[in-house]
Design a protein around this motif. Sequence first.
Motif, PDB file in Angstrom:
ATOM      1  N   VAL A  30       0.979  -1.108  -0.037  1.00 16.29           N
ATOM      2  CA  VAL A  30      -0.057  -0.084  -0.027  1.00 16.29           C
ATOM      3  C   VAL A  30       0.856   1.149   0.059  1.00 16.29           C
ATOM      4  O   VAL A  30       1.625   1.406   1.025  1.00 16.29           O
ATOM      5  CB  VAL A  30      -0.976   0.095   1.182  1.00 16.29           C
ATOM      6  CG1 VAL A  30      -1.863   1.228   1.299  1.00 16.29           C
ATOM      7  CG2 VAL A  30      -1.929  -1.216   1.410  1.00 16.29           C
ATOM      8  N   SER A  31       0.983   2.162  -0.793  1.00 16.10           N
ATOM      9  CA  SER A  31       1.694   3.127  -0.987  1.00 16.10           C
ATOM     10  C   SER A  31       1.117   4.164  -1.865  1.00 16.10           C
ATOM     11  O   SER A  31       0.304   4.095  -2.593  1.00 16.10           O
ATOM     12  CB  SER A  31       3.176   2.608  -1.816  1.00 16.10           C
ATOM     13  OG  SER A  31       2.718   2.544  -3.361  1.00 16.10           O
ATOM     14  N   LYS A  32       1.576   5.544  -1.501  1.00 13.23           N
ATOM     15  CA  LYS A  32       1.270   6.877  -2.060  1.00 13.23           C
ATOM     16  C   LYS A  32      -0.104   7.070  -2.046  1.00 13.23           C
ATOM     17  O   LYS A  32      -0.771   7.500  -2.809  1.00 13.23           O
ATOM     18  CB  LYS A  32       1.693   6.850  -3.409  1.00 13.23           C
ATOM     19  CG  LYS A  32       3.277   6.796  -3.413  1.00 13.23           C
ATOM     20  CD  LYS A  32       3.854   7.129  -4.907  1.00 13.23           C
ATOM     21  CE  LYS A  32       5.454   6.951  -4.846  1.00 13.23           C
ATOM     22  NZ  LYS A  32       6.078   6.101  -4.443  1.00 13.23           N
ATOM     23  N   LEU A  33      -0.971   6.769  -0.602  1.00 17.27           N
ATOM     24  CA  LEU A  33      -2.069   7.134  -0.737  1.00 17.27           C
ATOM     25  C   LEU A  33      -2.328   8.195   0.303  1.00 17.27           C
ATOM     26  O   LEU A  33      -1.653   8.448   1.430  1.00 17.27           O
ATOM     27  CB  LEU A  33      -2.774   5.953  -0.080  1.00 17.27           C
ATOM     28  CG  LEU A  33      -2.891   4.465  -0.791  1.00 17.27           C
ATOM     29  CD1 LEU A  33      -3.922   3.489  -0.334  1.00 17.27           C
ATOM     30  CD2 LEU A  33      -3.435   4.859  -2.374  1.00 17.27           C
ATOM     31  N   LEU A  34      -3.361   9.042  -0.025  1.00 17.95           N
ATOM     32  CA  LEU A  34      -3.898  10.027   0.851  1.00 17.95           C
ATOM     33  C   LEU A  34      -5.217   9.711   1.087  1.00 17.95           C
ATOM     34  O   LEU A  34      -6.184   9.584   0.249  1.00 17.95           O
ATOM     35  CB  LEU A  34      -3.982  11.302   0.172  1.00 17.95           C
ATOM     36  CG  LEU A  34      -4.668  12.466   0.859  1.00 17.95           C
ATOM     37  CD1 LEU A  34      -3.964  12.857   2.189  1.00 17.95           C
ATOM     38  CD2 LEU A  34      -4.728  13.738   0.112  1.00 17.95           C
ATOM     39  N   ILE A  35      -5.460   9.436   2.514  1.00 14.12           N
ATOM     40  CA  ILE A  35      -7.016   9.164   2.954  1.00 14.12           C
ATOM     41  C   ILE A  35      -7.369  10.359   4.067  1.00 14.12           C
ATOM     42  O   ILE A  35      -6.672  10.593   5.164  1.00 14.12           O
ATOM     43  CB  ILE A  35      -6.792   7.800   3.745  1.00 14.12           C
ATOM     44  CG1 ILE A  35      -6.423   6.676   2.921  1.00 14.12           C
ATOM     45  CG2 ILE A  35      -8.272   7.321   4.436  1.00 14.12           C
ATOM     46  CD1 ILE A  35      -6.148   5.240   3.764  1.00 14.12           C
ATOM     47  N   SER A  36      -8.266  10.900   3.490  1.00 15.70           N
ATOM     48  CA  SER A  36      -8.664  12.272   4.194  1.00 15.70           C
ATOM     49  C   SER A  36     -10.076  12.248   4.408  1.00 15.70           C
ATOM     50  O   SER A  36     -11.023  12.153   3.634  1.00 15.70           O
ATOM     51  CB  SER A  36      -8.046  13.576   3.383  1.00 15.70           C
ATOM     52  OG  SER A  36      -8.409  14.514   4.249  1.00 15.70           O
ATOM     53  N   GLY A  37     -10.381  12.830   5.721  1.00 16.27           N
ATOM     54  CA  GLY A  37     -11.798  13.228   6.078  1.00 16.27           C
ATOM     55  C   GLY A  37     -12.710  11.894   6.520  1.00 16.27           C
ATOM     56  O   GLY A  37     -13.859  11.646   6.288  1.00 16.27           O
ATOM     57  N   LEU A  38     -11.970  10.940   7.119  1.00 13.12           N
ATOM     58  CA  LEU A  38     -12.551   9.858   7.795  1.00 13.12           C
ATOM     59  C   LEU A  38     -13.748  10.415   8.688  1.00 13.12           C
ATOM     60  O   LEU A  38     -13.331  11.072   9.765  1.00 13.12           O
ATOM     61  CB  LEU A  38     -11.704   8.746   8.629  1.00 13.12           C
ATOM     62  CG  LEU A  38     -12.301   7.388   8.906  1.00 13.12           C
ATOM     63  CD1 LEU A  38     -12.449   6.855   7.752  1.00 13.12           C
ATOM     64  CD2 LEU A  38     -11.194   6.884   9.830  1.00 13.12           C
ATOM     65  N   VAL A  39     -15.091   9.792   8.441  1.00 12.99           N
ATOM     66  CA  VAL A  39     -15.973  10.267   9.518  1.00 12.99           C
ATOM     67  C   VAL A  39     -16.890   9.213   9.969  1.00 12.99           C
ATOM     68  O   VAL A  39     -17.164   8.403   8.960  1.00 12.99           O
ATOM     69  CB  VAL A  39     -16.866  11.437   8.750  1.00 12.99           C
ATOM     70  CG1 VAL A  39     -18.439  11.585   9.894  1.00 12.99           C
ATOM     71  CG2 VAL A  39     -16.138  12.688   8.347  1.00 12.99           C
ATOM     72  N   TYR A  40     -17.001   9.001  11.294  1.00 16.63           N
ATOM     73  CA  TYR A  40     -17.711   7.786  11.893  1.00 16.63           C
ATOM     74  C   TYR A  40     -18.523   8.216  12.970  1.00 16.63           C
ATOM     75  O   TYR A  40     -17.847   8.720  13.791  1.00 16.63           O
ATOM     76  CB  TYR A  40     -16.945   6.596  12.025  1.00 16.63           C
ATOM     77  CG  TYR A  40     -17.504   5.462  12.573  1.00 16.63           C
ATOM     78  CD1 TYR A  40     -18.023   4.373  11.553  1.00 16.63           C
ATOM     79  CD2 TYR A  40     -17.640   5.097  13.961  1.00 16.63           C
ATOM     80  CE1 TYR A  40     -18.402   3.366  12.417  1.00 16.63           C
ATOM     81  CE2 TYR A  40     -18.338   3.838  14.563  1.00 16.63           C
ATOM     82  CZ  TYR A  40     -18.673   3.131  13.599  1.00 16.63           C
ATOM     83  OH  TYR A  40     -19.304   1.894  14.036  1.00 16.63           O
ATOM     84  N   ASN A  41     -19.832   7.965  13.024  1.00 17.53           N
ATOM     85  CA  ASN A  41     -20.271   8.392  14.289  1.00 17.53           C
ATOM     86  C   ASN A  41     -21.704   7.133  14.810  1.00 17.53           C
ATOM     87  O   ASN A  41     -22.675   7.198  14.409  1.00 17.53           O
ATOM     88  CB  ASN A  41     -21.425   9.493  14.196  1.00 17.53           C
ATOM     89  CG  ASN A  41     -22.269  10.216  15.304  1.00 17.53           C
ATOM     90  OD1 ASN A  41     -22.057   9.627  16.451  1.00 17.53           O
ATOM     91  ND2 ASN A  41     -22.561  11.437  15.050  1.00 17.53           N
ATOM     92  N   ASN A  42     -20.859   6.417  15.707  1.00 18.25           N
ATOM     93  CA  ASN A  42     -21.748   5.192  16.071  1.00 18.25           C
ATOM     94  C   ASN A  42     -21.365   4.542  17.322  1.00 18.25           C
ATOM     95  O   ASN A  42     -20.221   4.198  17.265  1.00 18.25           O
ATOM     96  CB  ASN A  42     -21.873   4.146  14.957  1.00 18.25           C
ATOM     97  CG  ASN A  42     -22.743   3.195  15.134  1.00 18.25           C
ATOM     98  OD1 ASN A  42     -23.237   2.735  16.179  1.00 18.25           O
ATOM     99  ND2 ASN A  42     -23.443   2.324  14.043  1.00 18.25           N
ATOM    100  N   LEU A  43     -22.034   4.860  18.194  1.00 17.10           N
ATOM    101  CA  LEU A  43     -21.719   4.053  19.697  1.00 17.10           C
ATOM    102  C   LEU A  43     -22.623   2.623  19.968  1.00 17.10           C
ATOM    103  O   LEU A  43     -22.334   2.190  20.935  1.00 17.10           O
ATOM    104  CB  LEU A  43     -21.902   5.153  20.874  1.00 17.10           C
ATOM    105  CG  LEU A  43     -20.912   6.104  20.859  1.00 17.10           C
ATOM    106  CD1 LEU A  43     -21.175   7.116  21.835  1.00 17.10           C
ATOM    107  CD2 LEU A  43     -19.398   5.876  20.983  1.00 17.10           C
ATOM    108  N   THR A  44     -23.462   2.496  19.195  1.00 12.66           N
ATOM    109  CA  THR A  44     -24.040   1.173  19.307  1.00 12.66           C
ATOM    110  C   THR A  44     -23.337  -0.033  18.862  1.00 12.66           C
ATOM    111  O   THR A  44     -23.677  -1.239  19.495  1.00 12.66           O
ATOM    112  CB  THR A  44     -25.535   1.147  18.273  1.00 12.66           C
ATOM    113  OG1 THR A  44     -25.044   1.320  17.209  1.00 12.66           O
ATOM    114  CG2 THR A  44     -26.195   2.513  18.780  1.00 12.66           C
TER     115      THR A  44
END
Length: 293
Positions: A30-44
């Motif tokens: 896995v190379s030269k990746l930009l992973i931006s803006g991870l959004v997660y909202n779950n406490l269940t």
Amino acid sequence: NTKNICITNGTLINMCLHGVQANNVTNLIVSKLLISGLVYNNLTIRGACPSGIKVSDSTDITIDDCTVQYAYVTADSCAGIQLSNTKEAIVKHCNVDNMVNYAGSVQGFSYMLSSSIATINCHASNFQSHFGGNIRAVGHTVIGFLPIFCIAITYDKCTSKHLTGCNDDCHGMSAFICLDITVSDFKAQHITDGICPENTGAKATGVEIYGACAKLINCSADSIKAINPQDKQCAGFSFWGVDIDVTGCTASNISVCDHKGDYNSGMGYGMGFAWAPDVRPSLNKMGAVFVHY
């Protein structure tokens, strides 16, 4: 078992649970990746750990020149790059930046039950946790580099900067129950714990080692601060275990204070090199044995 996979030269924006997930893979790049803006909202979903890159049950892994940034989650935990039950891996030239968990813990580079892992020139910066009323989370720690139950791991030229914890620990690096770990030229700067409405946390540390056969070489911890820590200490380096060798390491500006920045020895002490305190019965019977400076 999947073999010989290469993921390179891409951008992943506004993902949810994971940017890249790989299970039971041999020879993954896995190379030269930009992973931006991870959004997660779950406490269940208990125990969920949103992450930029997650690899589990795999062998011969290379993660190179990747960036995970701007993750804003409400979950028990979250991580930038996560390896689980993985062996023979190299993680190099990667950055994890700007991660916030509103109800749980934050880890930059998180490895569990893994072996023969090399981490080179990787950087964790600008993390923050919040309590959010989540009493069911295992913890609300903020940790730049976190190997747990790992064997034969090395870190070289890595940094943790500007990490902020709320009501739990905050560490530049915390190796928990690891065997054969070498950390060289690691820098922890501006690690602060206790930023929450109650103005108290557990402790703050530049580098914390729980384990055996560990070597720290030319590492530094600077500007480490704990606000009214429940463990009564803040440390540049803290150790628990057997056979730990410390060479050429420096600690500076290690302090315990109240939320106004005032010092009071009744709240605890800032120490350059210390024993890692632990309230768990399985861990508080032994300190640090055969530590060489």
